[in-house]
Design a protein around this motif. Structure first.
Motif, mmCIF file in Angstrom:
data_model
loop_
_atom_site.group_PDB
_atom_site.id
_atom_site.type_symbol
_atom_site.label_atom_id
_atom_site.label_comp_id
_atom_site.label_asym_id
_atom_site.label_seq_id
_atom_site.Cartn_x
_atom_site.Cartn_y
_atom_site.Cartn_z
ATOM 1 N N ILE A 161 1.041 -0.983 -0.027
ATOM 2 C CA ILE A 161 0.282 0.278 0.133
ATOM 3 C C ILE A 161 0.892 1.149 0.206
ATOM 4 O O ILE A 161 1.729 0.889 0.895
ATOM 5 C CB ILE A 161 -1.022 -0.111 1.325
ATOM 6 N N ASP A 162 0.542 2.109 -1.024
ATOM 7 C CA ASP A 162 2.189 2.920 -1.331
ATOM 8 C C ASP A 162 0.749 4.794 -0.761
ATOM 9 O O ASP A 162 0.423 4.607 0.347
ATOM 10 C CB ASP A 162 1.649 3.549 -2.738
ATOM 11 N N ARG A 163 2.044 5.494 -0.327
ATOM 12 C CA ARG A 163 1.628 6.441 0.278
ATOM 13 C C ARG A 163 0.335 7.255 0.051
ATOM 14 O O ARG A 163 -0.581 7.326 0.541
ATOM 15 C CB ARG A 163 2.865 7.681 0.305
ATOM 16 N N ALA A 164 -0.189 6.946 -1.261
ATOM 17 C CA ALA A 164 -0.965 7.457 -1.778
ATOM 18 C C ALA A 164 -2.542 6.886 -1.422
ATOM 19 O O ALA A 164 -3.491 7.009 -2.057
ATOM 20 C CB ALA A 164 -1.503 8.078 -3.737
ATOM 21 N N GLY A 165 -2.246 5.652 -1.276
ATOM 22 C CA GLY A 165 -3.350 4.603 -1.096
ATOM 23 C C GLY A 165 -3.854 3.877 -1.521
ATOM 24 O O GLY A 165 -4.761 2.676 -1.503
ATOM 25 N N ASN A 166 -2.787 3.257 -3.069
ATOM 26 C CA ASN A 166 -2.834 2.890 -4.230
ATOM 27 C C ASN A 166 -2.801 1.258 -3.487
ATOM 28 O O ASN A 166 -2.176 1.085 -2.758
ATOM 29 C CB ASN A 166 -2.181 2.668 -5.153
ATOM 30 N N VAL A 167 -2.900 -0.188 -3.583
ATOM 31 C CA VAL A 167 -2.738 -1.018 -3.635
ATOM 32 C C VAL A 167 -2.414 -2.133 -4.911
ATOM 33 O O VAL A 167 -2.815 -2.153 -5.806
ATOM 34 C CB VAL A 167 -4.236 -2.127 -2.943
ATOM 35 N N GLY A 168 -1.200 -2.666 -4.686
ATOM 36 C CA GLY A 168 0.006 -3.430 -5.191
ATOM 37 C C GLY A 168 -0.680 -4.731 -4.821
ATOM 38 O O GLY A 168 0.479 -5.080 -4.270
ATOM 39 N N ILE A 169 -1.070 -5.949 -5.740
ATOM 40 C CA ILE A 169 -1.121 -6.995 -6.127
ATOM 41 C C ILE A 169 -0.036 -7.659 -7.020
ATOM 42 O O ILE A 169 -0.441 -7.200 -7.965
ATOM 43 C CB ILE A 169 -2.171 -7.480 -5.690
ATOM 44 N N GLY A 170 1.727 -7.775 -6.307
ATOM 45 C CA GLY A 170 2.245 -8.014 -7.436
ATOM 46 C C GLY A 170 3.081 -7.760 -8.159
ATOM 47 O O GLY A 170 3.825 -7.403 -8.411
ATOM 48 N N ALA A 171 2.412 -6.115 -7.704
ATOM 49 C CA ALA A 171 3.175 -4.611 -8.800
ATOM 50 C C ALA A 171 4.069 -3.732 -7.175
ATOM 51 O O ALA A 171 3.485 -3.692 -6.317
ATOM 52 C CB ALA A 171 2.089 -3.786 -9.172
ATOM 53 N N ALA A 172 5.152 -3.824 -7.770
ATOM 54 C CA ALA A 172 5.526 -3.053 -7.331
ATOM 55 C C ALA A 172 5.751 -1.433 -7.161
ATOM 56 O O ALA A 172 5.948 -0.942 -5.790
ATOM 57 C CB ALA A 172 7.324 -2.874 -6.791
ATOM 58 N N GLU A 173 4.858 -0.910 -8.113
ATOM 59 C CA GLU A 173 4.926 -0.035 -8.018
ATOM 60 C C GLU A 173 3.426 0.661 -8.654
ATOM 61 O O GLU A 173 3.300 0.915 -9.618
ATOM 62 C CB GLU A 173 5.272 1.066 -9.178
ATOM 63 N N PRO A 174 2.422 0.500 -8.049
ATOM 64 C CA PRO A 174 1.017 0.886 -8.341
ATOM 65 C C PRO A 174 0.250 1.987 -8.934
ATOM 66 O O PRO A 174 0.591 2.464 -8.404
ATOM 67 C CB PRO A 174 -0.129 0.378 -7.007
ATOM 68 N N ASP A 175 -0.203 1.823 -10.016
ATOM 69 C CA ASP A 175 -0.593 2.746 -11.301
ATOM 70 C C ASP A 175 -1.797 3.028 -9.997
ATOM 71 O O ASP A 175 -2.446 4.480 -10.790
ATOM 72 C CB ASP A 175 -0.830 2.484 -12.710
ATOM 73 N N THR A 176 -2.664 2.891 -10.109
ATOM 74 C CA THR A 176 -4.313 3.420 -9.541
ATOM 75 C C THR A 176 -4.736 2.697 -8.076
ATOM 76 O O THR A 176 -3.763 1.721 -7.716
ATOM 77 C CB THR A 176 -5.138 2.778 -10.838
ATOM 78 N N ASN A 177 -5.793 2.446 -8.181
ATOM 79 C CA ASN A 177 -6.092 2.221 -6.664
ATOM 80 C C ASN A 177 -5.979 0.914 -5.922
ATOM 81 O O ASN A 177 -5.447 0.810 -5.667
ATOM 82 C CB ASN A 177 -7.593 2.592 -5.655
ATOM 83 N N LEU A 178 -6.155 0.596 -7.400
ATOM 84 C CA LEU A 178 -6.121 -1.166 -7.248
ATOM 85 C C LEU A 178 -4.888 -2.136 -8.903
ATOM 86 O O LEU A 178 -5.277 -1.773 -10.018
ATOM 87 C CB LEU A 178 -7.567 -2.231 -7.016
ATOM 88 N N HIS A 179 -3.783 -2.409 -8.530
ATOM 89 C CA HIS A 179 -3.224 -2.685 -9.064
ATOM 90 C C HIS A 179 -2.354 -4.057 -9.121
ATOM 91 O O HIS A 179 -2.208 -4.298 -8.455
ATOM 92 C CB HIS A 179 -1.585 -1.773 -9.735
ATOM 93 N N VAL A 180 -2.934 -5.267 -10.172
ATOM 94 C CA VAL A 180 -2.633 -6.489 -9.823
ATOM 95 C C VAL A 180 -2.359 -7.445 -11.571
ATOM 96 O O VAL A 180 -2.517 -6.739 -12.229
ATOM 97 C CB VAL A 180 -3.956 -7.499 -10.361
ATOM 98 N N TYR A 181 -0.823 -7.507 -10.885
ATOM 99 C CA TYR A 181 0.751 -7.856 -11.509
ATOM 100 C C TYR A 181 0.450 -9.236 -11.748
ATOM 101 O O TYR A 181 0.667 -9.897 -10.276
ATOM 102 C CB TYR A 181 1.590 -6.816 -11.522
ATOM 103 N N SER A 182 0.477 -10.293 -12.500
ATOM 104 C CA SER A 182 0.892 -12.129 -12.706
ATOM 105 C C SER A 182 1.666 -12.208 -13.344
ATOM 106 O O SER A 182 2.933 -12.917 -12.340
ATOM 107 C CB SER A 182 -0.060 -13.028 -12.858
#
Length: 188
Positions: free
Chosen positions: A41-62
């Protein structure tokens, strides 16, 4: 020994991060392996699952080459994975019904808008349905819209055989259109 899982708070070190900007990193591991990051969870509140730098509220990278921005930005969610062309069993994102295996069991993706201070309404849907009961795996794709004050109703369907019906469920014709100002029909 290895940790099984952990949560760490770290300072963000990007060039545009304000002083003392933090992130929460969630780590997991499998038997006798070192931990690896699973979510952040980055400073903006974006959640990244598998994503080291989430681009949006929820960023899922496989898997595959990670996107680095610069193009169109997703506003709420981004699901990123390798191009699996067209696969019967492994779509990039799946919406699945776990109800009985009956004919016309559907799952849908709804589109809606806010219509008052605290309420929203589903104005249209794209849905997938099952052709028949039991172990039949054929399906159709439907499109529904909602009239003002009404409920969503199906307006178009593409059958498992590729036939298209507008205003009616298609029969054996490749294109079937019903309705209109003069209540006419066209069957091709």
């Amino acid at each position: 020994g290895y940790n099984v899982a952990s949560i760490k708070c770290v300072n963000e070190t990007t060039d545009n991060a304000p002083a003392n900007a933090g992130q929460l990193l969630f780590y997991t591991s499998t038997y006798n392996t070192a931990e690896s990051e699973s979510m952040r969870i980055d400073r903006a509140g974006n959640v990244g699952i598998g994503a080291a730098e989430p681009d949006t509220n929820l960023h899922v990278y496989s898997s595959g080459t990670a996107l680095t921005g610069g193009g169109n930005e997703a506003k709420v969610a981004l699901f990123e994975g390798v191009n699996n062309v067209l696969s019967n069993d492994a779509p990039t994102v799946a919406i699945v019904s776990n109800t009985a295996v009956a004919q016309d069991t559907t799952t849908s993706l709804g589109f809606g808008q806010k219509f008052s201070s605290n309420d929203w309404i589903c104005t249209s849907q794209v849905f997938g349905g099952k052709d028949a009961s039991g172990s039949d795996t054929g399906g159709y794709l439907g499109f529904a819209t909602r009239a003002n004050g009404g409920s969503s109703t199906e307006k178009m369907r593409i059958t498992s055989g590729g036939n298209v019906g507008i205003g009616a469920t298609p029969t054996a014709a490749k294109l079937e259109v019903h309705g209109g100002a003069y209540n006419t029909s066209l069957i091709i």
